[in-house]
Enzyme design. Structure first.
Site, PDB file in Angstrom:
ATOM      1  N   HIS A 289       1.634  -1.193   0.083  1.00  0.00           N
ATOM      2  CA  HIS A 289      -0.164   0.009   0.615  1.00  0.00           C
ATOM      3  C   HIS A 289       0.808   0.781  -0.295  1.00  0.00           C
ATOM      4  O   HIS A 289       1.563   1.587   0.314  1.00  0.00           O
ATOM      5  CB  HIS A 289      -1.005   0.128   1.252  1.00  0.00           C
ATOM      6  CG  HIS A 289      -1.983   1.152   1.393  1.00  0.00           C
ATOM      7  ND1 HIS A 289      -2.638   1.096   0.744  1.00  0.00           N
ATOM      8  CD2 HIS A 289      -1.710   1.917   1.709  1.00  0.00           C
ATOM      9  CE1 HIS A 289      -3.645   2.420   0.937  1.00  0.00           C
ATOM     10  NE2 HIS A 289      -3.202   2.907   1.487  1.00  0.00           N
ATOM     11  N   ASP A 291       0.746   5.016  -0.596  1.00  0.00           N
ATOM     12  CA  ASP A 291      -0.514   6.280   0.323  1.00  0.00           C
ATOM     13  C   ASP A 291       0.421   7.500  -1.180  1.00  0.00           C
ATOM     14  O   ASP A 291       1.214   7.720  -1.292  1.00  0.00           O
ATOM     15  CB  ASP A 291      -0.194   6.712   1.342  1.00  0.00           C
ATOM     16  CG  ASP A 291      -1.118   6.225   2.125  1.00  0.00           C
ATOM     17  OD1 ASP A 291      -1.797   5.240   1.940  1.00  0.00           O
ATOM     18  OD2 ASP A 291      -0.624   5.627   4.039  1.00  0.00           O
ATOM     19  N   ASP A 401      -7.806   0.731   2.300  1.00  0.00           N
ATOM     20  CA  ASP A 401      -7.186   2.207   2.938  1.00  0.00           C
ATOM     21  C   ASP A 401      -8.411   3.392   3.667  1.00  0.00           C
ATOM     22  O   ASP A 401      -8.068   4.333   4.106  1.00  0.00           O
ATOM     23  CB  ASP A 401      -5.861   2.185   3.300  1.00  0.00           C
ATOM     24  CG  ASP A 401      -5.238   2.891   4.632  1.00  0.00           C
ATOM     25  OD1 ASP A 401      -5.542   2.944   5.746  1.00  0.00           O
ATOM     26  OD2 ASP A 401      -4.508   3.837   4.644  1.00  0.00           O
ATOM     27  N   HIS A 606      -7.453   9.180  -0.410  1.00  0.00           N
ATOM     28  CA  HIS A 606      -7.401   9.092   0.609  1.00  0.00           C
ATOM     29  C   HIS A 606      -6.693  10.104   2.046  1.00  0.00           C
ATOM     30  O   HIS A 606      -7.491   9.702   2.794  1.00  0.00           O
ATOM     31  CB  HIS A 606      -7.942   7.608   0.636  1.00  0.00           C
ATOM     32  CG  HIS A 606      -6.909   7.000   1.557  1.00  0.00           C
ATOM     33  ND1 HIS A 606      -6.584   5.574  -0.132  1.00  0.00           N
ATOM     34  CD2 HIS A 606      -5.848   6.688   2.017  1.00  0.00           C
ATOM     35  CE1 HIS A 606      -5.378   5.202   0.523  1.00  0.00           C
ATOM     36  NE2 HIS A 606      -4.915   5.496   1.184  1.00  0.00           N
TER      37      HIS A 606
HETATM   38 ZN   LIG Z   1      -4.021   4.339   2.958  1.00  0.00          ZN
END
Ligand SMILES: [Zn+2]
Length: 1069
Positions: A289, A291, A401, A606
């Site tokens: 993951h 970001d 997430d 997000h």
């Molecule tokens: Zn995230």
């Protein structure tokens, strides 16, 4: 005492064993080891480097992991504040560098040149280069990023190892070291604002001989000891694992590697004892993951992608079974343009089915706040990118997430070629435990998608025994399905899978006592879940995250930018499409629009749109809104030029063009700035929709206040300082502090504000969450409510009536913030508007505005993407009160039969309706991860609209659109353009949301409509464009039902509640 053959030897000095284990027969080394490992304190679950951890010296073999060592021949470096390409970096002048030196400050990059020479005596040995430093590093060899060496967790310094060299005598490596950690540079805690002065220290750089047999033994022992520790005394396998580990210690002479195979054979015997047929299967999928921006800026994410994916392809080259699910088209695009060599390797592994694009969206966006059209574009831009680059669209939606999931998402997924959804974030619910891990999720229109939450509640597993056991134990649907997902790899700040994770899981592939662990793909998992789905339950409506409710409000400028840019892109697409229809010489600005959409979609990531990012990210995001898109507003770009066709940009005095980009008639007060800075008001009465209407009259032709006095109003001051206003539809009374003490709907004679109450009441709350500052507002903040009562400037009349009346007042808010509000009532307008300016200087405070209303209902209605849903106004159950703070788009409404009150807004998302009080959340002041969050000037507008009948009948939906999409009033250049309407829709239940040029077909226009009332309805779409037509899906692919006939009344379209329809209109000429 007689010893049974093969039984573990007794050690008189053994410490007391764990309860339930036959300790006295076990060797002391093992017991110490057990204590260290089992206590959970010496080995943090996140610490991937546990085998190298000094706390494990008890494992007598561990210090033999590395053999001989040798320093680099030379080490030099140069430092730069910029993130520069390799070619530019290696051309710089490198100065001497030393192990032990430190580099920085935060966000700088240090490039190291490392000359290595492998000693001849090491020929044939496995040689690694060990690099130990803080920061995040990438290793380059022969101008290609080759590997990011295995990284430690956030708390450990990065220890890179594992690059295997052959036998060249010398080689040169470059290390690109970013002076920030995996999780940025938070000062004191991960989410604290970054420490600008952090420095990274290089503590080791050396060649080593790597003893692979020692490594394998250590992994064996780790798995066995975890089994012994975690399976529990009721499980026979626990004892078998423990006894096997003990035997291994017995047969293994650490000074004699020739004894290692016998020890490994003992472990293999345990690992190869298989399960029965009914055992649960865990589908392990590599994942990382990343970001797209969070505690680091967007630019660093590009390097994080490269660092993580270099690791992945390197692992794939040595582990052909490894699969890796990778989301976010934007990140692929970044690597494609900045690391073409790496991208080519990725493309190879995509073709092999190992590197698997998932998600189908441009980024992993927020699941609540983007508009319906924005969500469609996330899929449209994402799926088109994956199709173009890899020849296939994604079949799973992937938001592990994100902070909650709109009830409209199932339909948008289905319209984008996706029937499967994976997340795990609802495991973060603070109050209620979500009852499923595998289920059908049904949206507001009835669309269903098969949904899976990896039951281990994580997207960053490390392949540990504890994690696979938790995955089975936690799975709430294991009676219905026998398969679970298990996403392994370091995440959030990047990292991805490691060799050790794979090596652990290899040992657990089919071992009695443990679930089956197979390296799998999302498709394999969902395919088997689909086969087993007959017993699955269905969850209807939104997947509301009972946490992070502050993200509907934090970083108000980002949210305002989002709403504004959604509007601008809507309007530009409508006007450009119609310009093309009228003038084929006009060039639709397709590539510019794609660029701008992608910027907007990126900002919907997000941690950006929710406001949970550092100040550097906020600056970038605002720059993407105002820098790039602002240019387009200025009229210097092709889009700015688009309205020229309509006569925009003219200078003929008195000629005015009015453009309505919505699909219904609008009669509104419009204003035009005069040459001397004054404002002239007029009345636009557009009888047709989506229209340009040239008002050839001069402004004097607009009704003057005197001429329209019978339909308008005058603010009337009273002795006590209060003011009344009315416009024939509503009548209001405001006190000196701007409170709405009365709000009458004149036709009904109905009062909206309960006796003795004040609406438009500002209230300030203490807002100190437990940890996640920018993210969370906790329920206990409601106990700290303080009404704002300090008046700075009492109410005064600013516009004395005619077409518009307005009043203004100022308040002090908190210790040092001020609020000035202009309350505006327009002729013919059914709502009262509150244009609000705030100078906000608070810390950990939450500002809301409240409207107690004379309405009783157990449910309030909130607008969401392409529709609305209801949430309770009471706190009966824990599921009800966990929604004390919720999100909405342009409006929320509280109605009883025949009457209601709606609250509209132009850039807010946080709201609540408790009992009979509607609240709009205005501003927060968190200090982490951005200490400056929301400090400064804010401007926003909200409005209150009392209505008869239902909100559908009263047109609340259309009025909220009107507030958000003002008419364009511009000087006209010619007097010849006739009034013209491009589209109209026969039913008020249908909203024509989007008009755009089709992505690949300049000759086609895509029109997107949705049913907004929650009704089944047949509507006619009329158009004055010369077209023949068909229906398409959200990806603009023609649907099987073929062409829709064009009848005399237009296109006949059938809708069920909240159905979204996309129609591809092919021009007939
Ligand atoms: Zn995230």
């Amino acid at each position: 005492m007689e010893r049974c053959p093969g039984a573990p030897r007794h050690s008189p000095s053994a410490p007391q064993p764990s309860p339930g284990h036959p300790g006295p027969l076990l060797r002391s080394d093992l017991l110490i080891l057990l204590r260290v490992m089992g206590g959970g304190s010496a080995i943090q679950p996140c610490c991937e480097s546990s085998l190298y951890h000094p706390g494990l010296v008890h494992v007598r073999v561990s210090h033999r992991l590395f053999g001989d060592r040798c320093p680099p021949v030379s080490l030099s470096c140069f430092q730069t504040p910029r993130r520069i390409p390799y070619e530019e970096a290696v051309a710089q002048e490198f100065g001497p560098a030393q192990v032990g030196e430190s580099f920085g400050p935060t966000w700088e990059t240090c490039w190291f040149k490392v000359e290595l020479s492998i000693p001849p005596a090491w020929a044939g040995r496995e040689v690694h280069f060990v690099w130990e430093s803080d920061g995040e590093g990438m290793v380059w060899r022969d101008a290609q990023p080759v590997q990011v060496w295995r990284q430690g967790c956030a708390r450990c310094p990065a220890v890179y190892s594992g690059v295997t060299f052959g036998t060249p005598a010398t080689l040169t490596l470059y290390v690109e070291l970013a002076c920030n950690g995996l999780f940025g540079a938070g000062q004191g805690s991960m989410i604290a604002p970054p420490d600008p002065d952090r420095r990274v220290t290089l503590s080791k750089a050396e060649l080593v001989v790597f003893n692979r047999d020692v490594y394998e033994l250590l992994v064996d022992l780790e798995i066995l000891l975890d089994m012994a520790q975690l399976l529990g005394e009721e499980n026979q396998r626990s004892f078998q694992a423990l006894y096997t580990a003990n035997q291994m210690v017995n047969v293994c002479d650490v000074t004699d590697p020739s004894t290692f195979p016998a020890a490994r054979d003992l472990a293999a015997a345990i690992f190869s004892q298989g399960n029965g047929q009914s055992q649960h299967t865990i589908h392990a999928v590599g994942h990382c993951h990343i970001d797209s921006a969070w505690l680091w800026p967007y630019e660093e994410t590009i390097r994080k992608c490269a660092r993580s994916w270099v690791t992945v392809v390197h692992l794939m080259e040595h582990n052909p079974e490894l699969t890796f699910a990778c989301s976010q088209a934007q990140q692929f695009q970044w690597v494609r343009s900045c690391y073409p060599g790496l991208y080519a390797r990725i493309q190879d592994f995509v073709a092999k089915g190992q590197f698997i694009p998932v998600g189908g969206t441009w980024v992993e966006m927020d699941g609540n706040l983007p508009s319906g059209e924005s969500m469609v574009r996330q899929f449209l831009q994402g799926q088109r990118f994956f199709q173009e680059q890899f020849g296939r669209i994604c079949s799973e939606f992937w938001l592990p997430d994100t902070f909650g999931y709109s009830a409209q998402l199932p339909q948008l997924m289905r319209g984008s070629g996706i029937r499967r959804f994976l997340t795990q974030k609802l495991s973060w619910n603070l109050v209620n435990s979500f009852p499923h891990h595998t289920f059908f999720w049904e949206g507001i229109d009835g669309s269903q998608v098969l949904t899976h939450f990896p039951p281990g509640d994580s997207y960053g597993m490390h392949g540990r025994v504890a994690e696979v056991l938790k995955t089975v134990k936690n799975n709430k649907d294991k009676g219905r399905v026998n398969h679970s997902a298990f996403l392994f790899g370091f995440g959030d700040g990047g990292g991805g899978p490691t060799q050790k994770m794979l090596d652990r899981m290899k040992r657990m592939s089919d071992t009695d006592g443990l679930p089956r662990v197979q390296i799998s793909t999302p498709d394999q998992l969902f395919t088997v879940l689909e086969k087993e789905s007959s017993q699955l339950c269905t969850w209807v409506g939104e997947l509301f995250l009972e946490l992070h409710n502050g993200t509907y409000t934090t970083q108000a400028q980002i949210k305002k930018g989002n709403r504004e840019c959604e509007r601008i892109l809507h309007d530009v697409e409508v006007l450009s499409s119609l310009a093309v229809a009228q003038d084929t010489a006009f060039q639709y600005p397709a590539s510019q629009l794609q660029h701008l959409w992608r910027l907007l979609l990126l900002n919907q990531f997000h941690d950006v749109l929710p406001g949970s990012c550092i100040q550097l990210v906020v600056e970038d995001a605002l720059q993407y809104y105002t820098g790039e898109q602002g240019v387009w507003l200025g009229g210097h770009s092709p889009v700015g030029a688009a309205p020229a066709w309509w006569g925009w940009g003219g200078s003929s005095p008195g000629l005015t063009l009015v453009l309505n980009t919505l699909s219904w008639e609008r009669s509104e007060v419009i204003s035009r700035p005069g040459p001397d800075g004054t404002e002239t008001l007029g009345m636009s009465d557009l009888a047709v929709a989506l229209v340009s209407e040239l008002l050839t009259g001069k402004y004097s032709a607009f009704p003057s206040p005197g001429e329209v006095s019978d339909t308008c109003f005058w603010p009337l001051p009273k002795e006590d300082g209060s003011v009344t206003m009315e416009n024939g539809i509503i009548a209001v009374c405001l006190d000196t502090m701007g409170h709405l003490t009365s709000l009458q709907l004149l036709d009904s004679g109905r009062s909206s504000v309960p006796d003795g109450c004040c609406a438009n009441q500002f209230a300030l709350f203490d807002d100190v969450p437990l940890y996640w500052d920018a993210w969370d507002v906790m329920d206990y903040h409601l106990e700290t409510r303080k009404p704002v009562t300090t008046l700075l400037k009492p109410l005064e009349i600013t516009l004395a009536g005619g077409l518009r009346g307005s009043v203004r007042f100022s308040l002090q808010v908190g210790k040092s913030s001020t609020l000035t509000q202009e309350i505006i009532l327009d002729a013919t307008c059914p709502y009262l508007r509150f244009l609000t300016q705030v100078e906000w200087k608070e810390a950990h405070k939450f500002l809301k505005v409240e409207f107690p209303v004379q309405v009783r209902s157990t449910n309030a209605t909130y607008e969401i993407q392409f529709g609305h849903l209801q949430r309770p106004t009471h706190w009966n159950t824990s599921w009800d009160w966990a929604r004390f703070e919720v999100w909405a788009h342009k409006w929320l409404d509280l109605s009883e039969h025949g009457f209601g009150v709606a609250l509209l807004n132009d850039c807010k998302y946080g709201a609540s309706a408790h009992r009979n009080v509607l609240s709009l959340s205005l501003l927060r002041a968190p200090k982490s991860p951005d200490a400056t969050a929301d400090i400064g000037h804010h401007q926003f507008t909200y409005a209150v609209m009392p209505h008869q009948g239902s909100f559908q009948q009263a047109g609340v939906i259309q009025q909220a659109y009107n507030l958000n999409f003002p008419l364009h009033v511009v000087p006209a250049s010619c007097a010849q353009c006739p009034a013209w309407s491009a589209f109209s829709v026969s039913s008020p239940a249908i909203v024509l949301e989007t008009v755009k040029q089709a992505e690949d077909r300049p000759e086609a226009v895509v029109v997107r409509l949705y049913e907004a009332h929650g009704s089944t309805v047949t509507a006619w779409l009329q158009t004055s464009l010369p077209i023949k037509e068909a229906i398409c899906d959200l990806l603009e692919r023609p649907l099987a039902q073929g062409r829709l006939p064009l009848e005399q009344r237009g296109l006949r379209l059938s809708f069920t509640p909240f159905r979204v329809l996309s129609v591809l209109l092919l021009r007939s000429c």
